[in-house]
Design a protein around this motif. Sequence first.
Motif, PDB file in Angstrom:
ATOM      1  N   MET A 126      22.227 -73.779  20.011  1.00  0.00           N
ATOM      2  CA  MET A 126      20.933 -73.635  20.361  1.00  0.00           C
ATOM      3  C   MET A 126      20.083 -72.464  18.944  1.00  0.00           C
ATOM      4  O   MET A 126      19.049 -72.722  18.665  1.00  0.00           O
ATOM      5  CB  MET A 126      20.862 -72.192  21.601  1.00  0.00           C
ATOM      6  CG  MET A 126      21.023 -72.944  22.952  1.00  0.00           C
ATOM      7  SD  MET A 126      19.686 -73.477  23.366  1.00  0.00           S
ATOM      8  CE  MET A 126      18.488 -72.637  23.673  1.00  0.00           C
ATOM      9  N   ALA A 127      21.349 -71.776  18.106  1.00  0.00           N
ATOM     10  CA  ALA A 127      20.632 -71.066  17.138  1.00  0.00           C
ATOM     11  C   ALA A 127      20.513 -71.845  16.106  1.00  0.00           C
ATOM     12  O   ALA A 127      19.595 -71.710  15.559  1.00  0.00           O
ATOM     13  CB  ALA A 127      22.173 -70.285  16.403  1.00  0.00           C
ATOM     14  N   ASP A 128      20.878 -73.086  16.109  1.00  0.00           N
ATOM     15  CA  ASP A 128      20.753 -74.174  14.714  1.00  0.00           C
ATOM     16  C   ASP A 128      19.564 -74.460  15.335  1.00  0.00           C
ATOM     17  O   ASP A 128      18.804 -74.582  14.411  1.00  0.00           O
ATOM     18  CB  ASP A 128      21.747 -75.496  14.902  1.00  0.00           C
ATOM     19  CG  ASP A 128      22.546 -75.064  14.265  1.00  0.00           C
ATOM     20  OD1 ASP A 128      22.572 -73.147  13.593  1.00  0.00           O
ATOM     21  OD2 ASP A 128      23.761 -75.589  14.540  1.00  0.00           O
ATOM     22  N   LEU A 129      18.539 -75.538  17.184  1.00  0.00           N
ATOM     23  CA  LEU A 129      17.939 -75.724  17.786  1.00  0.00           C
ATOM     24  C   LEU A 129      16.964 -74.779  17.159  1.00  0.00           C
ATOM     25  O   LEU A 129      15.842 -75.632  17.293  1.00  0.00           O
ATOM     26  CB  LEU A 129      18.558 -76.265  19.045  1.00  0.00           C
ATOM     27  CG  LEU A 129      16.779 -76.970  19.738  1.00  0.00           C
ATOM     28  CD1 LEU A 129      17.119 -78.330  19.115  1.00  0.00           C
ATOM     29  CD2 LEU A 129      17.541 -76.743  20.913  1.00  0.00           C
ATOM     30  N   LEU A 130      16.736 -73.609  17.445  1.00  0.00           N
ATOM     31  CA  LEU A 130      16.031 -72.610  17.656  1.00  0.00           C
ATOM     32  C   LEU A 130      15.527 -71.978  16.482  1.00  0.00           C
ATOM     33  O   LEU A 130      14.743 -71.248  16.301  1.00  0.00           O
ATOM     34  CB  LEU A 130      16.171 -71.685  18.838  1.00  0.00           C
ATOM     35  CG  LEU A 130      16.434 -71.735  20.052  1.00  0.00           C
ATOM     36  CD1 LEU A 130      16.646 -70.839  20.525  1.00  0.00           C
ATOM     37  CD2 LEU A 130      14.621 -72.762  19.842  1.00  0.00           C
ATOM     38  N   LYS A 131      16.425 -72.294  15.275  1.00  0.00           N
ATOM     39  CA  LYS A 131      16.171 -71.557  13.913  1.00  0.00           C
ATOM     40  C   LYS A 131      16.669 -70.074  13.685  1.00  0.00           C
ATOM     41  O   LYS A 131      15.695 -69.854  13.103  1.00  0.00           O
ATOM     42  CB  LYS A 131      14.846 -72.284  12.829  1.00  0.00           C
ATOM     43  CG  LYS A 131      15.261 -73.940  12.711  1.00  0.00           C
ATOM     44  CD  LYS A 131      14.739 -74.769  12.546  1.00  0.00           C
ATOM     45  CE  LYS A 131      14.083 -75.825  11.651  1.00  0.00           C
ATOM     46  NZ  LYS A 131      15.206 -76.962  12.010  1.00  0.00           N
ATOM     47  N   VAL A 132      17.533 -69.723  15.099  1.00  0.00           N
ATOM     48  CA  VAL A 132      17.614 -68.091  14.454  1.00  0.00           C
ATOM     49  C   VAL A 132      19.184 -67.999  14.816  1.00  0.00           C
ATOM     50  O   VAL A 132      19.798 -68.999  14.759  1.00  0.00           O
ATOM     51  CB  VAL A 132      16.860 -67.342  16.586  1.00  0.00           C
ATOM     52  CG1 VAL A 132      14.989 -67.474  15.749  1.00  0.00           C
ATOM     53  CG2 VAL A 132      17.560 -68.250  16.997  1.00  0.00           C
ATOM     54  N   SER A 133      19.064 -66.695  14.884  1.00  0.00           N
ATOM     55  CA  SER A 133      20.500 -65.955  14.350  1.00  0.00           C
ATOM     56  C   SER A 133      21.823 -66.366  15.718  1.00  0.00           C
ATOM     57  O   SER A 133      20.612 -66.445  16.812  1.00  0.00           O
ATOM     58  CB  SER A 133      20.991 -64.552  14.120  1.00  0.00           C
ATOM     59  OG  SER A 133      20.386 -63.938  15.575  1.00  0.00           O
ATOM     60  N   TYR A 134      22.626 -65.954  15.505  1.00  0.00           N
ATOM     61  CA  TYR A 134      23.352 -65.966  16.759  1.00  0.00           C
ATOM     62  C   TYR A 134      23.369 -65.812  18.064  1.00  0.00           C
ATOM     63  O   TYR A 134      23.132 -65.309  18.820  1.00  0.00           O
ATOM     64  CB  TYR A 134      24.915 -66.310  17.026  1.00  0.00           C
ATOM     65  CG  TYR A 134      25.947 -66.655  17.846  1.00  0.00           C
ATOM     66  CD1 TYR A 134      26.205 -68.244  18.601  1.00  0.00           C
ATOM     67  CD2 TYR A 134      26.629 -65.790  18.928  1.00  0.00           C
ATOM     68  CE1 TYR A 134      27.150 -68.705  19.060  1.00  0.00           C
ATOM     69  CE2 TYR A 134      27.460 -65.286  19.518  1.00  0.00           C
ATOM     70  CZ  TYR A 134      27.707 -66.946  19.796  1.00  0.00           C
ATOM     71  OH  TYR A 134      28.325 -66.838  21.053  1.00  0.00           O
ATOM     72  N   PRO A 135      23.147 -64.458  17.149  1.00  0.00           N
ATOM     73  CA  PRO A 135      23.071 -63.328  17.720  1.00  0.00           C
ATOM     74  C   PRO A 135      21.231 -62.689  19.030  1.00  0.00           C
ATOM     75  O   PRO A 135      21.129 -62.361  20.010  1.00  0.00           O
ATOM     76  CB  PRO A 135      22.905 -61.580  17.105  1.00  0.00           C
ATOM     77  CG  PRO A 135      23.946 -62.617  16.359  1.00  0.00           C
ATOM     78  CD  PRO A 135      23.402 -64.053  16.358  1.00  0.00           C
ATOM     79  N   THR A 136      20.641 -63.798  17.954  1.00  0.00           N
ATOM     80  CA  THR A 136      18.915 -63.690  19.108  1.00  0.00           C
ATOM     81  C   THR A 136      19.563 -64.682  19.903  1.00  0.00           C
ATOM     82  O   THR A 136      18.754 -64.119  20.430  1.00  0.00           O
ATOM     83  CB  THR A 136      17.955 -63.779  17.430  1.00  0.00           C
ATOM     84  OG1 THR A 136      17.822 -63.555  16.408  1.00  0.00           O
ATOM     85  CG2 THR A 136      16.828 -64.325  18.219  1.00  0.00           C
ATOM     86  N   VAL A 137      20.138 -66.027  20.034  1.00  0.00           N
ATOM     87  CA  VAL A 137      20.085 -66.459  21.254  1.00  0.00           C
ATOM     88  C   VAL A 137      20.605 -65.502  22.457  1.00  0.00           C
ATOM     89  O   VAL A 137      20.569 -65.840  23.381  1.00  0.00           O
ATOM     90  CB  VAL A 137      20.640 -68.086  20.611  1.00  0.00           C
ATOM     91  CG1 VAL A 137      21.719 -68.858  22.027  1.00  0.00           C
ATOM     92  CG2 VAL A 137      20.139 -68.530  19.397  1.00  0.00           C
ATOM     93  N   ARG A 138      21.767 -65.195  21.834  1.00  0.00           N
ATOM     94  CA  ARG A 138      22.848 -64.357  23.162  1.00  0.00           C
ATOM     95  C   ARG A 138      21.543 -63.096  23.504  1.00  0.00           C
ATOM     96  O   ARG A 138      21.819 -63.542  25.191  1.00  0.00           O
ATOM     97  CB  ARG A 138      23.910 -63.789  22.495  1.00  0.00           C
ATOM     98  CG  ARG A 138      24.362 -62.754  23.053  1.00  0.00           C
ATOM     99  CD  ARG A 138      25.834 -63.782  23.821  1.00  0.00           C
ATOM    100  NE  ARG A 138      25.578 -63.537  25.227  1.00  0.00           N
ATOM    101  CZ  ARG A 138      25.461 -64.081  26.054  1.00  0.00           C
ATOM    102  NH1 ARG A 138      26.702 -65.119  26.344  1.00  0.00           N
ATOM    103  NH2 ARG A 138      24.898 -64.073  27.523  1.00  0.00           N
TER     104      ARG A 138
END
Length: 95
Positions: free
Chosen positions: A62-74
């Motif tokens: 999801m982080a790769d797909l949205l081009k954001v950090s893992y903590p942002t997705v969490r």
Amino acid sequence: MKRLPISCPSCQGRLSVKRLHCDHCETEVEGQYALPALASLTQEDQDFIVAFIKTSGSLKQMADLLKVSYPTVRNRLDEIIGKVKQSESNQEKAK
């Protein structure tokens, strides 16, 4: 196709479903039905959940797909979980 409205255009109260219709045979079912908890989410939140399912729940993907950090997705997922819990709680109180 139009998006299902979830709040009243007059008072902003939560809508419920009163009638369902089959386009194939013209059958109609009437009653008071609560909208599913996921239907109460914004389109943006629903799109996030669909992407989450398509990535098999992988926050890394999801982080790769949205081009954001893992903590942002969490954090985003935690916010949506909170909204779903609140929606379910509101539905229980309305019973």
